[in-house]
Design a protein around this motif. Sequence first.
Motif, PDB file in Angstrom:
ATOM      1  N   ARG A 176     -27.317  41.276  42.978  1.00 24.00           N
ATOM      2  CA  ARG A 176     -27.222  39.900  43.472  1.00 24.00           C
ATOM      3  C   ARG A 176     -27.985  39.701  44.776  1.00 24.00           C
ATOM      4  N   ASP A 178     -31.384  39.334  47.052  1.00 23.39           N
ATOM      5  CA  ASP A 178     -32.770  38.900  46.840  1.00 23.39           C
ATOM      6  C   ASP A 178     -33.757  40.057  46.950  1.00 23.39           C
ATOM      7  N   THR A 261     -29.374  40.855  35.314  1.00 27.64           N
ATOM      8  CA  THR A 261     -29.484  39.802  36.325  1.00 27.64           C
ATOM      9  C   THR A 261     -29.572  38.394  35.761  1.00 27.64           C
ATOM     10  N   GLY A 264     -31.708  36.155  37.835  1.00 29.38           N
ATOM     11  CA  GLY A 264     -31.349  35.828  39.211  1.00 29.38           C
ATOM     12  C   GLY A 264     -31.492  37.031  40.139  1.00 29.38           C
ATOM     13  N   PRO A 265     -31.123  36.827  41.399  1.00 29.34           N
ATOM     14  CA  PRO A 265     -30.658  35.545  41.963  1.00 29.34           C
ATOM     15  C   PRO A 265     -31.788  34.528  42.064  1.00 29.34           C
TER      16      PRO A 265
END
Length: 319
Positions: A176, A178, A261, A264-265
């Motif tokens: 989660r 970046d 994922t 994402g994020p």
Amino acid sequence: MSISTAVPVGEASASPTGPPGGRARFAWTTRRRDQLAGYLFIAPQLAGSLVFVFLPLGLVFWYSLHEWNVLAGTFEYTGGENYSRVLDDPTLRGVLAATAAFSTGLVVFNLSLALFLAVLLNQRMRGTVLFRTLFFSPVVVSLVAWTIVWGFLLQDNGGVNGALQLVGVDGPNWLRGDNTAMLSVIVVQVLKNVGLNMVLFLAALQGVPADLYEAASIDGAGRIRQFWRITVPMISPTILLTSIITVVGSLQVFAQIAVLTQGGPGTSTTVLVYYLYQQAFQFHQFGYGATLSVLLFAIVLVLTIVQWRMRRRWVFHES
């Protein structure tokens, strides 16, 4: 007294190579039998390629020229509108950047680690067979099962952070963050497939003549110089093969993104194949999804051709 037999004018005599009348008879020679056998052998593969490769490619290009709404039951010709949308899509730029980052990281880490492991396991040491099996075993494991297990391990309270806490390190939420989501997906994929390239490199290393290393040692060349001057040139055809396979595979990744994922994020891990899936099967824009498929095909084709053309500069025995 000799008797001569006259042959009527206009009547052709029979010849051993053809019937009367001058028409050549089909000669069922060994060469033609071999050719027919060859065509029969390749017929199933050719039929499969036509039905499952070339026909779908043609249909994808045809669909890219239309707007197909399955829910509404409409199929309208739009010409190059979908291709204009590709040029104007602001999300696509980030998707291509994520795809390039994933492909670059995967190719660099995979090939480097595979070659490093192959060089180590090519040494005459105890336990090499065990380690070869250990590193290759993830290749035969189900991709989805492998990804699901790593999804649990990389959670905030998963096994990876639990192991880090034992040494006093507070790990992040890997999937989660970046800055960590893309790295996590790359590492999971590298660990999954590094064994295949390792085996290919190992087979190539075992084919390098030992006389070359002995001669280099007599001339005073160290191990590092031997690696760059002997090992790398001799296994360069295998490096080319593995690089093409890895690049093409990195551009087709989907299951890892979908399970770990979901892109994402944000869109930081949304690669082109996953974006294609979203447009076609989540947003039901099949025409635009087909256009993205054409874009993906063009990217793979161009990269493959570039690698193949550049082989003459660095692949041994190529000229």
